[in-house]
Design a protein around this motif. Structure first.
Motif, PDB file in Angstrom:
ATOM      1  N   PRO A   1      13.332   3.191  -2.066  1.00  0.00           N
ATOM      2  CA  PRO A   1      14.589   2.748  -2.699  1.00  0.00           C
ATOM      3  C   PRO A   1      14.527   1.268  -3.105  1.00  0.00           C
ATOM      4  O   PRO A   1      13.704   0.510  -2.597  1.00  0.00           O
ATOM      5  N   ASN A   2      15.402   0.899  -3.989  1.00  0.00           N
ATOM      6  CA  ASN A   2      15.553  -0.493  -4.438  1.00  0.00           C
ATOM      7  C   ASN A   2      14.301  -1.061  -5.096  1.00  0.00           C
ATOM      8  O   ASN A   2      13.965  -2.229  -4.906  1.00  0.00           O
ATOM      9  N   GLN A   3      13.572  -0.218  -5.826  1.00  0.00           N
ATOM     10  CA  GLN A   3      12.407  -0.662  -6.601  1.00  0.00           C
ATOM     11  C   GLN A   3      11.291  -1.250  -5.734  1.00  0.00           C
ATOM     12  O   GLN A   3      10.518  -2.090  -6.198  1.00  0.00           O
ATOM     13  N   GLN A   4      11.186  -0.827  -4.480  1.00  0.00           N
ATOM     14  CA  GLN A   4      10.093  -1.234  -3.606  1.00  0.00           C
ATOM     15  C   GLN A   4       9.028  -0.142  -3.603  1.00  0.00           C
ATOM     16  O   GLN A   4       9.339   1.035  -3.763  1.00  0.00           O
ATOM     17  N   VAL A   5       7.771  -0.531  -3.411  1.00  0.00           N
ATOM     18  CA  VAL A   5       6.665   0.413  -3.412  1.00  0.00           C
ATOM     19  C   VAL A   5       5.768   0.123  -2.208  1.00  0.00           C
ATOM     20  O   VAL A   5       5.378  -1.019  -1.970  1.00  0.00           O
ATOM     21  N   LYS A   6       5.457   1.187  -1.471  1.00  0.00           N
ATOM     22  CA  LYS A   6       4.525   1.076  -0.350  1.00  0.00           C
ATOM     23  C   LYS A   6       3.150   1.463  -0.871  1.00  0.00           C
ATOM     24  O   LYS A   6       2.998   2.498  -1.527  1.00  0.00           O
ATOM     25  N   ILE A   7       2.138   0.599  -0.586  1.00  0.00           N
ATOM     26  CA  ILE A   7       0.772   0.908  -1.007  1.00  0.00           C
ATOM     27  C   ILE A   7      -0.162   0.874   0.199  1.00  0.00           C
ATOM     28  O   ILE A   7       0.056   0.148   1.161  1.00  0.00           O
ATOM     29  N   ASP A   8      -1.193   1.680   0.102  1.00  0.00           N
ATOM     30  CA  ASP A   8      -2.257   1.737   1.099  1.00  0.00           C
ATOM     31  C   ASP A   8      -3.547   1.896   0.310  1.00  0.00           C
ATOM     32  O   ASP A   8      -3.796   2.939  -0.280  1.00  0.00           O
ATOM     33  N   LEU A   9      -4.337   0.831   0.248  1.00  0.00           N
ATOM     34  CA  LEU A   9      -5.568   0.809  -0.534  1.00  0.00           C
ATOM     35  C   LEU A   9      -6.767   0.729   0.399  1.00  0.00           C
ATOM     36  O   LEU A   9      -6.812  -0.117   1.292  1.00  0.00           O
ATOM     37  N   LEU A  10      -7.716   1.608   0.185  1.00  0.00           N
ATOM     38  CA  LEU A  10      -8.982   1.575   0.909  1.00  0.00           C
ATOM     39  C   LEU A  10     -10.105   1.515  -0.126  1.00  0.00           C
ATOM     40  O   LEU A  10     -10.233   2.408  -0.965  1.00  0.00           O
ATOM     41  N   ALA A  11     -10.887   0.433  -0.084  1.00  0.00           N
ATOM     42  CA  ALA A  11     -12.019   0.270  -0.990  1.00  0.00           C
ATOM     43  C   ALA A  11     -13.294   0.385  -0.165  1.00  0.00           C
ATOM     44  O   ALA A  11     -13.468  -0.337   0.819  1.00  0.00           O
TER      45      ALA A  11
ATOM     46  N   VAL B   1      -5.940  -2.873   2.039  1.00  0.00           N
ATOM     47  CA  VAL B   1      -4.682  -3.560   1.739  1.00  0.00           C
ATOM     48  C   VAL B   1      -3.551  -2.590   2.024  1.00  0.00           C
ATOM     49  O   VAL B   1      -3.540  -1.474   1.505  1.00  0.00           O
ATOM     50  N   GLN B   2      -2.621  -3.012   2.863  1.00  0.00           N
ATOM     51  CA  GLN B   2      -1.403  -2.247   3.130  1.00  0.00           C
ATOM     52  C   GLN B   2      -0.238  -3.200   2.906  1.00  0.00           C
ATOM     53  O   GLN B   2      -0.213  -4.294   3.484  1.00  0.00           O
ATOM     54  N   ALA B   3       0.702  -2.800   2.052  1.00  0.00           N
ATOM     55  CA  ALA B   3       1.801  -3.708   1.724  1.00  0.00           C
ATOM     56  C   ALA B   3       2.986  -2.938   1.168  1.00  0.00           C
ATOM     57  O   ALA B   3       2.872  -1.774   0.775  1.00  0.00           O
ATOM     58  N   GLN B   4       4.118  -3.620   1.149  1.00  0.00           N
ATOM     59  CA  GLN B   4       5.312  -3.145   0.457  1.00  0.00           C
ATOM     60  C   GLN B   4       5.652  -4.203  -0.580  1.00  0.00           C
ATOM     61  O   GLN B   4       5.842  -5.367  -0.240  1.00  0.00           O
ATOM     62  N   LEU B   5       5.701  -3.783  -1.848  1.00  0.00           N
ATOM     63  CA  LEU B   5       5.822  -4.722  -2.952  1.00  0.00           C
ATOM     64  C   LEU B   5       6.950  -4.322  -3.891  1.00  0.00           C
ATOM     65  O   LEU B   5       7.252  -3.132  -4.019  1.00  0.00           O
ATOM     66  N   PRO B   6       7.536  -5.284  -4.609  1.00  0.00           N
ATOM     67  CA  PRO B   6       8.562  -4.948  -5.605  1.00  0.00           C
ATOM     68  C   PRO B   6       7.926  -4.423  -6.891  1.00  0.00           C
ATOM     69  O   PRO B   6       6.919  -4.956  -7.361  1.00  0.00           O
ATOM     70  N   LEU B   7       8.518  -3.381  -7.441  1.00  0.00           N
ATOM     71  CA  LEU B   7       8.068  -2.802  -8.712  1.00  0.00           C
ATOM     72  C   LEU B   7       8.779  -3.516  -9.850  1.00  0.00           C
ATOM     73  O   LEU B   7      10.001  -3.620  -9.863  1.00  0.00           O
ATOM     74  N   LYS B   8       7.988  -3.999 -10.808  1.00  0.00           N
ATOM     75  CA  LYS B   8       8.540  -4.674 -11.983  1.00  0.00           C
ATOM     76  C   LYS B   8       7.840  -4.146 -13.224  1.00  0.00           C
ATOM     77  O   LYS B   8       6.644  -4.384 -13.408  1.00  0.00           O
ATOM     78  N   LYS B   9       8.573  -3.392 -14.041  1.00  0.00           N
ATOM     79  CA  LYS B   9       8.043  -2.841 -15.296  1.00  0.00           C
ATOM     80  C   LYS B   9       6.731  -2.084 -15.066  1.00  0.00           C
ATOM     81  O   LYS B   9       5.719  -2.375 -15.691  1.00  0.00           O
ATOM     82  N   ASN B  10       6.740  -1.136 -14.148  1.00  0.00           N
ATOM     83  CA  ASN B  10       5.569  -0.311 -13.826  1.00  0.00           C
ATOM     84  C   ASN B  10       4.376  -1.124 -13.326  1.00  0.00           C
ATOM     85  O   ASN B  10       3.231  -0.703 -13.470  1.00  0.00           O
ATOM     86  N   SER B  11       4.636  -2.281 -12.737  1.00  0.00           N
ATOM     87  CA  SER B  11       3.562  -3.126 -12.224  1.00  0.00           C
ATOM     88  C   SER B  11       3.890  -3.636 -10.831  1.00  0.00           C
ATOM     89  O   SER B  11       5.053  -3.803 -10.471  1.00  0.00           O
ATOM     90  N   LEU B  12       2.824  -3.891 -10.078  1.00  0.00           N
ATOM     91  CA  LEU B  12       2.936  -4.496  -8.752  1.00  0.00           C
ATOM     92  C   LEU B  12       1.993  -5.684  -8.715  1.00  0.00           C
ATOM     93  O   LEU B  12       0.958  -5.689  -9.380  1.00  0.00           O
ATOM     94  N   LEU B  13       2.338  -6.677  -7.899  1.00  0.00           N
ATOM     95  CA  LEU B  13       1.445  -7.808  -7.692  1.00  0.00           C
ATOM     96  C   LEU B  13       1.347  -8.060  -6.198  1.00  0.00           C
ATOM     97  O   LEU B  13       2.347  -8.326  -5.533  1.00  0.00           O
TER      98      LEU B  13
END
Length: 154
Positions: free
Chosen positions: A62-72, A85-97
């Motif tokens: 909810p609220n344009q937040q995105v949970k990511i779990d990246l394994l390289a 990388v494990q993080a919760q990030l704000p979604l802005k125009k189909n992008s995360l930083l």
């Protein structure tokens, strides 16, 4: 004449009913969660080529937040190196930083993929030559989250 009046009156009633139904449908559509985008990004994405086996799990919250779990993962001979990388990030125009110190990972979501670009990957704490950069293909609409990141068999 009587039949004509009755037909005219019935047509008017049907028209009014259709008009009211239409207005109710429009109102219902306009009241449906305008700030919550349709979830097109949640899922499990993979990037595989040569000795690189990466997985990215994404969940729209909810609220344009995105949970990511990246394994390289990088496999060189019998050596296996990784980055997480494990993080919760704000979604802005189909992008995360994602930014941690000098390490930056940018995620750009497309229709069936996500493009990851890196800045200062050596600062991300990944193993030597491990990279998250590339185009990850969507494999499922359902992400796989666990306490520890999912391990991919190379």
């Amino acid at each position: 004449m009587f039949l004509s009046n009755r037909l005219w009156r019935n047509s008017l009633i049907v028209s009014l009913v259709l008009l009211v139904s239409n207005q109710m449908a429009i109102k219902t559509l306009s009241e449906s969660k305008p700030n919550q985008p349709r979830d097109m990004i949640s899922g499990r994405y993979t990037l595989k080529y040569q000795n690189v086996h990466n997985e990215l799990n994404v969940l729209l919250l909810p609220n344009q937040q995105v949970k990511i779990d990246l394994l390289a993962l990088l496999k060189t001979g019998s050596d296996l190196r990784n980055g997480v990388v494990q993080a919760q990030l704000p979604l802005k125009k189909n992008s995360l930083l994602y930014q941690e110190g000098a390490c930056k990972l940018a995620f750009k979501f497309t229709n069936k993929a996500v493009v990851v670009t890196e800045t200062n990957v050596e600062e991300c704490g990944f193993g030597a030559f491990v990279t998250a950069q590339g185009t990850y293909v969507k494999r499922s609409n359902i992400p796989k989250f666990a306490e520890e990141p999912a391990r991919i068999k190379p």
